[in-house]
Structure formats: C-alpha cells, structure tokens
Design a protein around this motif. Structure first.
Motif, PDB file in Angstrom:
ATOM      1  N   SER A  12      20.850 -25.976  96.327  1.00  0.00           N
ATOM      2  CA  SER A  12      21.505 -25.503  95.100  1.00  0.00           C
ATOM      3  C   SER A  12      21.213 -26.542  94.018  1.00  0.00           C
ATOM      4  CB  SER A  12      23.011 -25.366  95.329  1.00  0.00           C
ATOM      5  OG  SER A  12      23.629 -26.641  95.454  1.00  0.00           O
ATOM      6  N   ALA A  69      20.667 -21.050  97.536  1.00  0.00           N
ATOM      7  CA  ALA A  69      19.691 -20.301  98.317  1.00  0.00           C
ATOM      8  C   ALA A  69      20.367 -19.581  99.474  1.00  0.00           C
ATOM      9  CB  ALA A  69      18.614 -21.234  98.835  1.00  0.00           C
ATOM     10  N   THR A  99      15.150 -18.212  96.136  1.00  0.00           N
ATOM     11  CA  THR A  99      16.056 -18.903  95.212  1.00  0.00           C
ATOM     12  C   THR A  99      15.848 -18.332  93.826  1.00  0.00           C
ATOM     13  OG1 THR A  99      14.451 -20.646  94.714  1.00  0.00           O
ATOM     14  CG2 THR A  99      16.008 -21.084  96.486  1.00  0.00           C
TER      15      THR A  99
END
Length: 541
Positions: A470, A407, A401
């Motif tokens: 996210s 991701a 990430t």
C-alpha cells in the motif's frame, strides 16, 4: 523515505539534567586554611571537566545552527555521578591537530580539486533534488541560472554549479561504528531509565507524531529504529545543542537539534533530520560513494582516509548546518565529545568489532510473494530508510494495484523469523529470533497495509503472509513493497560484498539510486516504473 518534513503538532513540554564526573576526594587537614584552599581546587576541577557549551553567535544572524543553542555553564545543573569516574575517563579523541577549542580544515597537500561546474538535467530531475544533491540552496541555484519558474526544466538543459576548492578534514576517531549504528552494543541499553535518571525537559516532553501522542523517549526510539542509528549519539547531540537531557527549562524549544528550519520544528523532525545526516556521513564513508563533507556556506572538504565511518557520521551532521569555523568548535576535544563522555562514559569500552564480518553470508531468501505470481521490479538499490542511508532496499509492485489502494496480492516472508515491529506500514522480521533489531539479520517490509498485516510477536515461516503493499508509512505515491536487509543494525548494500539474493535473482547497482538490475544466469530484469513482463517482471517459482 527522506527525513520527514510534513506539519507536526507543536512541541509540548520540558528537558533533562546532566550527570557529573566524580573527582577523587583529597585528604584535607583540619586547618581552616586548608579547607578553603581545598574547596577552591575542587571547584576549579569541576569547572574544567564540564562539557563545554557555546555562545549564541556573533549577533549577525542569531545562533549558528548546531552550535549556538547550548546553554551556558551557569544555566546547567550539576551532573549526577555516572560511570566511569574521573580517573577512568578515556583519552581525548585522536586528532592530527590535537586541537582544544577548534578543529581546522586544511588545503589538500599538493593538489586542488574542483567540483563539477555544471550539471546536465536527466529524466526525473527537479531543482529541489539537484540542490539537495549538491548541497546548495534552491534560491541560489535558481539565481545563478536565471530561473524564475522551477517547473520549466528540460532534459538536456545544462545548469551552472559553483566551483569549490577541495579541503581536507583532519583525522579523528570519536565514536566506534557500533556506537553510531543501532548495533548489538545497544541490546541492554535502557533509554527510558537513562532519560528518567537525568530528570530534565525530555522526561516531560510530548508531541503528536503521525497521529500518535508520543513522549520524548518514544520519539527517540522511533527515529533510532527507523534509521537504524544508535540512540546515544542522538541523545548526546540533543544535550549538546539545547540541554534537553539535563535541564528543566532550556531556552530552545522549537529546534532542539539546532536546525533552524520552520518545516522541521519539534523533536521528531529535528531527530529525523539528524539521523538522516548521520547516515549520509556513515554510509558515504563506508561505501566510498560520497567522501566529501558539505558545509552550510558551500565549503566542501574530503574526509581523512583513516577516519572511521562512525566519526565521519558526526563530522557530516555538524558540517551540514554550520560553516567550517562553527564545525571546528563542535568537533574539538572540548565540544560535543566532552558532552558524550559526561553522559555515557567511554564509547570504546563498548565497541563491537567487527560489526560486519568479512565473511558475512546472507541466509537463503525466497522471492517475497506467492508461487506462480508475477511482480514487477520497480526500484533498484536505494536507501533502506531515508534517502541518505545505505542502498539496501529494492522495490516491487504486484500485478493488481491501482494508485495507493492496498493490493489484493500479499507480500510473504522471504525466510522464517519473528515479527518484532508492526506499525505505520512497517514490518520488521527478525531472522535470528532474539527480538532485537540490532543483532543478526533482519528484513524490513515497508508500506504494508494495516488490514491483515502480520502482528507484533508473530512467528512466521517462509511463504507466510506479511502484508499487502500500500502507501502506508513513509512517503509513497503508489502501492508497493519496499524490502531491505540489515545485519547487526547496519543497512547492507544490495550490491555490496554480500549481495541481495532473492531466490536465484541477484541485485546489481546502476549509476544512481533506484536504477539497477536483477540478474539470474544470463537473464536480466531492469528496474522500471512500469509493468512490462519481459523488462521487469519476475515470476515466483
């Protein structure tokens, strides 16, 4: 995920009418005199059972928050009949004082206690967080300590805090826990039909929330589902504070829950604030982690030991925006509770007990990522939704990430279930498959990117894709997975009587939220905003 305070579009439109409790009809003789006398008796009876409203304050600073914005009785249209009728209305709430019109705090018998008179700053503290924790204003905290720049704090610095004498709140039992939590008692409750029947301002209200144009019912449902708070207390507070549920043209439009804060204007932010404070009282009392009421003027008081968490939630939300006098008016027998009875009837007729069985066991849950992958434990037990709910959630980040970019690795289903919510970064997985978040076990996956996310209605098996971590939804400055458990709508503490188990790893609390450990046998991983395999890395088998 605190109660949100970003800018919102201005509120658009109008509120609802009330229902009226029916009095039994009296046998009137034909005589005109009896007709006149009977009419007088009936009118007096209707006046006496109306939900009591409050005045606008003493004129020194406008209406007092959470109490002063209710319209007068003359401004309210008559309530339509609802169940139960007058002769089945339950007894008044149980209080030690039996107060009508005002509830009193009392000094604790035989002892006086002070809050800490100082606080030592630790890593991660800000003045705003400290002011919130101790329920004092940021300006007062800065003035007391001679601080002009809030960004100059240093670890180890000692701040002065005001000393407070502990008072005691009286025993009350206003609402059952299952009424305050989004529990099984709401499975057949039709909020839209109820609001429509009242026909007030709320039926026409619209507001842009997080980019979507929502009506009043949709806003209440969104807040209720996120915070896992029952919609009836929110609706009753809305009516008590502003008359939005039964009036076409209420006076108060910007602050319908009574919180006079420009940063929280509009229905969505007002409700979110109220839901967060309901959770603060509920889970503080339920867990014993926070047994004090925090009043607007700095007064503090301890809950009575026998007051149930659902009632503690109400006592807390009315305390935060008020001084003890205004709080006492709102929580007296003819205050908020009278409004609740008029709208919804006897809450104890719908009670679900026990809401959380003593023998509750968690179903088997796998680590929520693919076999062989290493993810990092970045957040120990903390609020399921908002900073003041039960410490039900854990946070994880995958290896790949960067900032808030979604991701490349996928969060997966920890157990088989049905997706009953998939929007705004949220995925709710219902493990019993009945489609209602308030029954049985559910899992919340938060910050799931919209692209590729499991869709509403999807049936998933353990290991199936849920979504990619996210920053979507809530507040986040880095992509991660926030996962939390609920049972019968209540956030389940990660290190409580039914500990959070992911695979063979068991969650443990530390001294404060977001700190903590995962333990497997003699192995331990510590929550850390880092990626260090030996410290917080966990590989899925």
């Amino acid at each position: 995920m605190d109660d949100p305070i970003p800018p919102s579009s201005p509120p658009s439109s109008p509120p609802p009418r009330r229902e009226r409790l029916r009095a039994r009809s009296l046998p009137f003789p034909a005589s005109v005199i009896w007709v006149v006398l009977g009419t007088i008796v009936v009118l007096w009876g209707l006046w006496s059972v109306r939900p009591q409203t409050r005045g606008a304050g003493d004129g020194s600073g406008g209406p007092s928050p959470l109490v002063g914005s209710s319209p007068t009785a003359a401004e309210r249209p008559a309530l339509r009949p609802i169940e139960p009728v007058l002769d089945s209305v339950p007894p008044v709430p149980h209080t030690d004082t039996g107060a009508v019109g005002h509830l009193e705090l009392t000094p604790r018998v035989g002892e006086e206690e002070s809050l800490p008179d100082s606080y030592t700053i630790v890593g991660g503290d800000t003045l705003g967080l400290i002011a919130t924790r101790f329920e004092i204003s940021l300006d007062d905290l800065m003035e007391l300590n001679g601080i002009t720049d809030p960004n100059t704090l240093q670890v180890g610095q000692v701040l002065l805090l005001p000393r407070r004498v502990a008072l005691a709140a009286p025993y009350q039992k206003l609402l059952p826990d299952s009424e305050v939590i989004l529990s099984p008692t709401y499975q057949d409750f039709d909020l839209c039909a109820f609001v429509t029947e009242q026909g007030g301002f709320l039926t026409e209200y619209r507001e842009v929330v997080e980019g979507s144009d929502l009506d009043g019912v949709e806003i209440i449902e969104r807040v209720s589902q996120r915070y896992s708070v029952g919609p009836r207390p929110l609706v009753a507070m809305l009516e008590y504070q502003s008359g939005w549920v039964t009036q076409k043209e209420p006076e108060e439009r910007a602050y319908p829950m009574g919180l006079k804060d420009p940063a929280r204007a509009g229905l969505f932010f007002q409700l979110s604030w109220a839901a967060n404070r309901l959770n603060q009282g509920y889970y503080g009392k339920f867990t014993g982690r926070d047994l004090q009421l925090y009043f607007k003027d700095g007064t503090r008081a301890l809950y009575d030991e026998e007051t149930n968490p659902g009632t503690a939630a109400l006592q807390n939300v009315f305390a935060v925006g008020n001084d003890p006098d205004a709080w006492g008016v709102a929580l007296a027998e003819d205050g908020f509770y009278a409004t609740y009875l008029a709208l919804f009837g006897d809450p104890w007729a719908r009670v679900v007990e026990p809401l959380i069985p003593e023998s509750l066991e968690q179903p088997t849950l796998a680590l929520p990522w693919s076999s062989g992958e290493i993810w990092y434990y970045t957040g120990g037990p903390h609020g399921g939704w908002g900073d003041l709910s039960g410490w039900a959630a854990l946070d994880f980040v995958p290896t790949e990430t960067l900032g808030c970019e979604a991701a490349t690795q996928w969060a997966t289903a920890a157990a088989a279930g049905k997706v009953i919510r998939s929007e705004n970064g949220e995925v709710v997985l219902d493990l019993d498959g009945d489609g209602f978040v308030g029954t049985g076990w559910t899992l919340l996956y938060m910050h799931m990117a919209s692209a590729g996310r499991a869709g509403l209605g999807s049936e998933v098996e353990r290991g199936d894709i849920i979504g990619r971590p996210s920053c979507e939804g809530g507040f986040s400055d880095a992509a991660h997975l926030h996962i939390a458990r609920r049972y019968n709508g209540q956030w389940i503490e990660a290190d409580g009587a039914t500990p959070f188990m992911l695979g063979e790893w068991r969650a443990q609390f530390a001294s404060k939220s977001y700190d903590g450990y995962l333990v497997r046998g003699d192995e331990q991983r510590e929550a850390c905003a880092c990626r260090q395999e030996e410290l917080n890395g966990i590989r899925a088998p």
